[in-house]
Design a protein around this motif. Structure first.
Motif, PDB file in Angstrom:
ATOM      1  N   TYR A   1      43.454  34.201  43.689  1.00  0.00           N
ATOM      2  CA  TYR A   1      43.944  35.544  43.347  1.00  0.00           C
ATOM      3  C   TYR A   1      42.776  36.493  43.142  1.00  0.00           C
ATOM      4  O   TYR A   1      41.784  36.153  42.518  1.00  0.00           O
ATOM      5  CB  TYR A   1      44.850  35.474  42.105  1.00  0.00           C
ATOM      6  CG  TYR A   1      46.161  34.867  42.502  1.00  0.00           C
ATOM      7  CD1 TYR A   1      47.191  35.658  42.981  1.00  0.00           C
ATOM      8  CD2 TYR A   1      46.325  33.476  42.524  1.00  0.00           C
ATOM      9  CE1 TYR A   1      48.372  35.101  43.437  1.00  0.00           C
ATOM     10  CE2 TYR A   1      47.508  32.904  42.972  1.00  0.00           C
ATOM     11  CZ  TYR A   1      48.522  33.724  43.436  1.00  0.00           C
ATOM     12  OH  TYR A   1      49.684  33.176  43.907  1.00  0.00           O
ATOM     13  N   THR A   2      42.922  37.668  43.705  1.00  0.00           N
ATOM     14  CA  THR A   2      41.865  38.656  43.557  1.00  0.00           C
ATOM     15  C   THR A   2      42.493  40.032  43.375  1.00  0.00           C
ATOM     16  O   THR A   2      43.660  40.241  43.712  1.00  0.00           O
ATOM     17  CB  THR A   2      40.903  38.619  44.763  1.00  0.00           C
ATOM     18  OG1 THR A   2      39.760  39.427  44.455  1.00  0.00           O
ATOM     19  CG2 THR A   2      41.548  39.146  46.025  1.00  0.00           C
ATOM     20  N   SER A   3      41.708  40.948  42.837  1.00  0.00           N
ATOM     21  CA  SER A   3      42.247  42.255  42.506  1.00  0.00           C
ATOM     22  C   SER A   3      42.301  43.161  43.713  1.00  0.00           C
ATOM     23  O   SER A   3      41.407  43.158  44.554  1.00  0.00           O
ATOM     24  CB  SER A   3      41.381  42.909  41.445  1.00  0.00           C
ATOM     25  OG  SER A   3      41.417  42.122  40.292  1.00  0.00           O
TER      26      SER A   3
ATOM     27  N   HIS B   1      32.406  40.961  38.176  1.00  0.00           N
ATOM     28  CA  HIS B   1      33.799  40.531  38.245  1.00  0.00           C
ATOM     29  C   HIS B   1      34.620  41.617  38.922  1.00  0.00           C
ATOM     30  O   HIS B   1      34.533  42.782  38.578  1.00  0.00           O
ATOM     31  CB  HIS B   1      34.377  40.290  36.852  1.00  0.00           C
ATOM     32  CG  HIS B   1      33.688  39.194  36.096  1.00  0.00           C
ATOM     33  ND1 HIS B   1      33.381  37.980  36.660  1.00  0.00           N
ATOM     34  CD2 HIS B   1      33.239  39.143  34.829  1.00  0.00           C
ATOM     35  CE1 HIS B   1      32.781  37.228  35.770  1.00  0.00           C
ATOM     36  NE2 HIS B   1      32.666  37.901  34.644  1.00  0.00           N
ATOM     37  N   ARG B   2      35.439  41.163  39.842  1.00  0.00           N
ATOM     38  CA  ARG B   2      36.233  42.130  40.590  1.00  0.00           C
ATOM     39  C   ARG B   2      37.540  42.420  39.848  1.00  0.00           C
ATOM     40  O   ARG B   2      38.304  41.508  39.552  1.00  0.00           O
ATOM     41  CB  ARG B   2      36.492  41.530  41.969  1.00  0.00           C
ATOM     42  CG  ARG B   2      37.376  42.363  42.831  1.00  0.00           C
ATOM     43  CD  ARG B   2      37.313  41.836  44.246  1.00  0.00           C
ATOM     44  NE  ARG B   2      38.453  42.287  44.999  1.00  0.00           N
ATOM     45  CZ  ARG B   2      38.690  41.936  46.247  1.00  0.00           C
ATOM     46  NH1 ARG B   2      37.855  41.121  46.865  1.00  0.00           N
ATOM     47  NH2 ARG B   2      39.742  42.387  46.883  1.00  0.00           N
ATOM     48  N   LEU B   3      37.786  43.692  39.590  1.00  0.00           N
ATOM     49  CA  LEU B   3      38.991  44.087  38.848  1.00  0.00           C
ATOM     50  C   LEU B   3      39.669  45.255  39.540  1.00  0.00           C
ATOM     51  O   LEU B   3      39.014  46.083  40.171  1.00  0.00           O
ATOM     52  CB  LEU B   3      38.608  44.545  37.443  1.00  0.00           C
ATOM     53  CG  LEU B   3      38.133  43.495  36.451  1.00  0.00           C
ATOM     54  CD1 LEU B   3      37.518  44.166  35.246  1.00  0.00           C
ATOM     55  CD2 LEU B   3      39.314  42.627  36.029  1.00  0.00           C
TER      56      LEU B   3
ATOM     57  N   GLY C   1      29.355  50.359  47.591  1.00  0.00           N
ATOM     58  CA  GLY C   1      30.390  50.133  46.578  1.00  0.00           C
ATOM     59  C   GLY C   1      31.781  50.372  47.137  1.00  0.00           C
ATOM     60  O   GLY C   1      31.959  50.819  48.266  1.00  0.00           O
ATOM     61  N   ARG C   2      32.780  50.078  46.326  1.00  0.00           N
ATOM     62  CA  ARG C   2      34.168  50.150  46.755  1.00  0.00           C
ATOM     63  C   ARG C   2      34.608  51.601  46.933  1.00  0.00           C
ATOM     64  O   ARG C   2      34.193  52.489  46.199  1.00  0.00           O
ATOM     65  CB  ARG C   2      35.071  49.493  45.697  1.00  0.00           C
ATOM     66  CG  ARG C   2      34.763  48.050  45.419  1.00  0.00           C
ATOM     67  CD  ARG C   2      35.161  47.087  46.480  1.00  0.00           C
ATOM     68  NE  ARG C   2      36.527  47.185  46.909  1.00  0.00           N
ATOM     69  CZ  ARG C   2      37.180  46.206  47.546  1.00  0.00           C
ATOM     70  NH1 ARG C   2      36.572  45.047  47.808  1.00  0.00           N
ATOM     71  NH2 ARG C   2      38.402  46.363  47.931  1.00  0.00           N
ATOM     72  N   VAL C   3      35.466  51.820  47.897  1.00  0.00           N
ATOM     73  CA  VAL C   3      36.028  53.156  48.088  1.00  0.00           C
ATOM     74  C   VAL C   3      37.507  53.169  47.696  1.00  0.00           C
ATOM     75  O   VAL C   3      38.202  54.150  47.884  1.00  0.00           O
ATOM     76  CB  VAL C   3      35.865  53.651  49.543  1.00  0.00           C
ATOM     77  CG1 VAL C   3      34.400  53.806  49.893  1.00  0.00           C
ATOM     78  CG2 VAL C   3      36.561  52.718  50.519  1.00  0.00           C
TER      79      VAL C   3
ATOM     80  N   VAL D   1      24.508  38.057  44.925  1.00  0.00           N
ATOM     81  CA  VAL D   1      25.865  38.293  45.420  1.00  0.00           C
ATOM     82  C   VAL D   1      26.732  38.998  44.394  1.00  0.00           C
ATOM     83  O   VAL D   1      26.517  38.846  43.198  1.00  0.00           O
ATOM     84  CB  VAL D   1      26.564  36.969  45.804  1.00  0.00           C
ATOM     85  CG1 VAL D   1      26.705  36.029  44.615  1.00  0.00           C
ATOM     86  CG2 VAL D   1      27.943  37.217  46.411  1.00  0.00           C
ATOM     87  N   GLY D   2      27.709  39.739  44.860  1.00  0.00           N
ATOM     88  CA  GLY D   2      28.779  40.227  43.997  1.00  0.00           C
ATOM     89  C   GLY D   2      28.843  41.724  43.868  1.00  0.00           C
ATOM     90  O   GLY D   2      29.892  42.281  43.592  1.00  0.00           O
ATOM     91  N   GLU D   3      27.739  42.404  44.036  1.00  0.00           N
ATOM     92  CA  GLU D   3      27.693  43.856  43.899  1.00  0.00           C
ATOM     93  C   GLU D   3      26.370  44.307  44.513  1.00  0.00           C
ATOM     94  O   GLU D   3      25.477  43.483  44.729  1.00  0.00           O
ATOM     95  CB  GLU D   3      27.769  44.255  42.425  1.00  0.00           C
ATOM     96  CG  GLU D   3      26.815  43.436  41.615  1.00  0.00           C
ATOM     97  CD  GLU D   3      26.776  43.735  40.128  1.00  0.00           C
ATOM     98  OE1 GLU D   3      26.851  44.911  39.763  1.00  0.00           O
ATOM     99  OE2 GLU D   3      26.623  42.785  39.365  1.00  0.00           O
TER     100      GLU D   3
HETATM  101  C1  WTA Z   1      31.086  43.564  46.342  1.00  0.00           C
HETATM  102  C2  WTA Z   1      32.432  38.247  45.884  1.00  0.00           C
HETATM  103  C3  WTA Z   1      27.086  44.885  47.632  1.00  0.00           C
HETATM  104  C4  WTA Z   1      31.775  44.394  47.412  1.00  0.00           C
HETATM  105  C5  WTA Z   1      31.679  37.403  46.912  1.00  0.00           C
HETATM  106  C6  WTA Z   1      32.887  43.484  47.853  1.00  0.00           C
HETATM  107  C7  WTA Z   1      28.754  43.359  47.205  1.00  0.00           C
HETATM  108  C8  WTA Z   1      33.286  42.808  46.563  1.00  0.00           C
HETATM  109  C9  WTA Z   1      27.894  42.304  47.582  1.00  0.00           C
HETATM  110  C10 WTA Z   1      33.928  41.472  46.773  1.00  0.00           C
HETATM  111  C11 WTA Z   1      26.554  42.624  47.962  1.00  0.00           C
HETATM  112  C12 WTA Z   1      29.835  41.501  47.054  1.00  0.00           C
HETATM  113  N1  WTA Z   1      26.206  43.928  47.981  1.00  0.00           N
HETATM  114  N2  WTA Z   1      28.339  44.639  47.243  1.00  0.00           N
HETATM  115  N3  WTA Z   1      25.667  41.702  48.291  1.00  0.00           N
HETATM  116  N4  WTA Z   1      28.604  41.160  47.474  1.00  0.00           N
HETATM  117  N5  WTA Z   1      29.931  42.819  46.876  1.00  0.00           N
HETATM  118  O1  WTA Z   1      35.994  39.328  46.304  1.00  0.00           O
HETATM  119  O2  WTA Z   1      32.277  45.566  46.815  1.00  0.00           O
HETATM  120  O3  WTA Z   1      34.782  38.948  44.102  1.00  0.00           O
HETATM  121  O4  WTA Z   1      33.971  44.182  48.420  1.00  0.00           O
HETATM  122  O5  WTA Z   1      33.719  38.463  46.327  1.00  0.00           O
HETATM  123  O6  WTA Z   1      32.053  42.657  45.852  1.00  0.00           O
HETATM  124  O7  WTA Z   1      34.141  40.818  45.549  1.00  0.00           O
HETATM  125  P1  WTA Z   1      34.734  39.358  45.531  1.00  0.00           P
END
Ligand code: WTA
Length: 658
Positions: free
Chosen positions: A276-278, A538-540, A527-529, A399-401
């Motif tokens: 599950y993801t946001s 953490h994705r919310l 970043g997200r649009v 990873v993640g942002e």
């Molecule tokens: C962001 C995590 C910039 C992005 C693996 C994506 C990133 C969301 C990067 C997915 C990065 C992840 N540089 N942004 N290296 N890696 N993102 O589903 O906005 O938890 O859409 O997966 O994290 O988050 P998710």
């Protein structure tokens, strides 16, 4: 103004700094010499091959990466937006992670586990295989069959990996729920998945305290009508107090089971997991991944991006509750037969040097973590790092942002001693695997850029009409061709799959991210649009937090927006209007924050709550989120909680340009 333009305006400073970012770091020569992919020529060649004949490229990769019990006949069956990969092939992911290695790696450590309190355990490939088979048999004894859904709500202990692999072994579909999620969030997900068994623990250790997993499960159980059994691992207590007939102790269940369990040979497109993801609505999406394509690309990207070698001690710090934990803690490293570190707790428990202590003691060679953690370490200064010998490290991943260039440089210089390549990897729950990333032996890196798409991945920056955006300008990030580890659907809601990902431009996967390329075609994520935010990695969904807030008896309306934050990347600001008869106060702010914690989990608690007379709306009644984002970013809270902000005055001024 579109969200993208807004995003670009908001990040003008960042864009300026990345536009002027001139530092380029070629792969160290000694690293490149022995790397899997060792030059840009080789990268380019793979890229061209994959673009020219994707069926051949992916077909070759699939045969190299996996053991197939029955060979596939068709590489890709693409009926946009639905893909089937490696059709007619049969395989088993647990077999590929375990049995395949037993001839040569039976006594090699697969998992090096360290609990937060300091307890340690090592499991060899042989031992892990035994544990998995026993649990797989135990699940069967509970009536779990191929295709049944099994929930996993565990701390970061080896049993989390055992649980996932045991499901894969018998063809059950796992759905891991992050241990930081609340009872409410747990039952919402388990019900959506229709899970029949839940694997959990009495608790886990985090920041010196116990996360009360079993208590949450007990609170959730009456609301989970499909749940037949809950298997409870003893982790934090000396005894297990099991409160009802549905609960069974893990040890008791597993102890008498046979260590042999024939793998269920599943079709390539058999579902492997739901995570599950946001998204941009209040309801999280059950992202469904299937077996063959996910496995092929997970195995491949782990080896190439982290340049794995037989003697690596690999550490990805993600929790198995997130996709990074699925692909790069459990499946990717184990498919490649390396040794992987699993650490249960917080990065600074008991002291600021816990990570560095772990790296020194286990002689970790690869570290894969999140920018938010790196920024937190930067704040703690270099001293905790300097106390430890980190010379075993040879590669660093992020990873993640988006990672800001300052954090990237600090990571490289202070943690990596200036000698380790840094791979900034962009991907998502939906993509299953890393999509845009340097290949450390080939790609010259630039601080803050995820660089280039991997071979076979068509990540492109387009405008809303589908035109390629000129270099240097911002656009939307799409993946324009299918790839093996793409999500297959949103579980139980196939329309949402199409609507969310393939509506922007038909047949092309929309990522929800803004990005730009530089003069050399390097990708810089912006970043997200959409209404998804990354808070401390953490994705919310802001809508999820809003619906939690309005569920409180005092709240009339709520709007939640992100504001840039030095540490967390994005912080959550909630604007709240109260129902008649309720007055703003500090105490109410605390109550509301705690309420969100209960509804979703501590990670979703707003960083700031502001009370307003009314939420600013356009004439057509839409909440003016851009205005709220500006207000949130511009002024700190006045601290005066007794006045209601009158945002409508501002809204009136803005009516014309929204
Ligand atoms: C962001 C995590 C910039 C992005 C693996 C994506 C990133 C969301 C990067 C997915 C990065 C992840 N540089 N942004 N290296 N890696 N993102 O589903 O906005 O938890 O859409 O997966 O994290 O988050 P998710």
């Amino acid at each position: 103004m579109s969200t993208l333009e807004e995003r670009m305006a908001a990040s003008k400073h960042e864009i300026h700094s990345v536009l002027t970012e001139a530092r380029v770091f070629p792969p160290p020569e000694a690293f490149a010499r022995r790397a899997h992919i060792r030059s840009m020529e080789q990268y380019q060649q793979l890229w061209d091959e994959a673009a020219k004949d994707p069926d051949k490229y992916w077909g070759d990769r699939a045969r190299e990466e996996l053991y197939w019990k029955a060979p596939f006949q068709t590489v890709l069956d693409w009926k946009p937006p639905h893909a089937r990969w490696f059709v007619e092939g049969k395989t088993n992911l647990a077999y590929n992670c375990l049995d395949r290695h037993l001839a040569t790696r039976k006594d090699k450590p697969a998992i090096l586990f360290e609990g937060e309190p300091g307890d340690r355990r090592s499991l060899t490939y042989g031992e892990l295989s035994t544990e998995v088979n026993k649990l797989a048999n135990a699940l069967k004894s509970l009536g779990v069959r191929k295709g049944d859904r099994v929930g996993i709500y565990l701390p970061m202990v080896p049993e989390a990996a055992v649980a996932m692999l045991a499901c894969a072994r018998i063809g059950a579909v796992h759905s891991v729920v992050f241990g930081g999620f609340s009872a409410e969030a747990l039952h919402e997900r388990m019900n959506d998945a229709g899970a029949k068994v839940l694997l959990t623990a009495d608790g886990g250790w985090r920041k010196g305290a116990v996360v009360p997993l079993l208590k949450n499960v007990e609170a959730a159980l009456p609301h989970m009508p499909t749940m037949e059994k809950v298997v409870v691992l003893r982790r934090t207590g000396s005894t297990l107090a099991l409160s009802g007939p549905k609960l069974v102790a893990w040890d008791t269940l597993v102890s008498g089971q046979s260590a042999e369990c024939e793998p269920e040979w599943v079709e390539s497109e058999h579902p492997l997991f739901i995570l599950y993801t946001s998204g941009s609505t209040g309801k999280p999406k059950g992202v469904l991944h299937t077996t063959g394509g996910y496995a092929v690309n997970t195995s491949l990207t782990t080896r190439w991006v982290f340049d794995l070698r037989e003697d690596d001690v690999y550490w990805c710090t993600a929790d198995v509750g997130w996709v990074t934990g699925h692909s790069y803690v459990v499946y990717g490293p184990l498919m490649n037969g390396v040794t992987t570190i699993l650490y249960e707790g917080a990065p600074t428990q008991p002291g600021p040097d816990r990570f560095w202590d772990i790296i020194e003691r286990y002689k970790a060679t690869i570290l894969y973590t999140a920018p938010t953690a790196i920024r937190a370490f930067m704040r703690l200064g270099e001293e905790p790092v300097r106390k430890h010998d980190l010379s075993s490290l040879r590669l660093l991943g992020s990873v993640g942002e988006p990672i800001n260039p300052e954090a990237w440089m600090w990571y490289r210089d202070v943690i990596g001693g200036g000698r380790c390549p840094v791979v900034d990897t962009w991907w998502q729950t939906e993509t299953g695997c890393i999509m845009v990333s340097p290949l450390p032996g080939a790609t010259p890196t630039k601080p803050g850029s995820a660089t280039l798409p991997l071979p076979g991945i068509h990540a492109e920056i387009l405008d809303r009409e589908g035109n390629t955006v000129p270099r240097g300008q911002g656009g939307l990030l799409f993946v324009t061709r299918p790839w093996p580890s793409m999500l297959r659907t949103v579980y139980g809601d196939p329309d949402r799959y199409v609507r969310t990902y393939f509506n922007e431009l038909p047949g092309m996967y929309f990522t929800g991210d803004g990005a730009r390329t530089d003069a050399e075609g390097y990708i810089w994520l912006m970043g997200r649009v959409d209404d998804v935010v990354n808070v401390a990695g953490h994705r919310l969904g802001t809508a999820e937090v809003e619906s939690a807030l309005v569920a409180h008896e005092t709240v009339a309306e709520a709007a939640v927006v992100g504001r840039p934050d030095d540490l967390k990347g994005t912080a959550l600001v909630a604007f709240v209007t109260l129902k008649q008869g309720h007055t703003p106060s500090d105490a109410l702010k605390k109550t509301l924050a705690a309420h969100v914690g209960r509804e979703i989990g501590a990670i979703a608690r707003p960083d700031e709550i502001r009370f307003a007379e009314a939420l600013p709306k356009t004439r057509s009644g839409k909440i003016m989120r851009r205005l709220l984002r500006d207000v949130a970013a511009g002024n700190q809270a006045s601290g005066d909680t007794t006045t209601l902000e009158d945002l409508n005055v501002l809204a009136a001024l803005r009516q014309n340009d929204d």
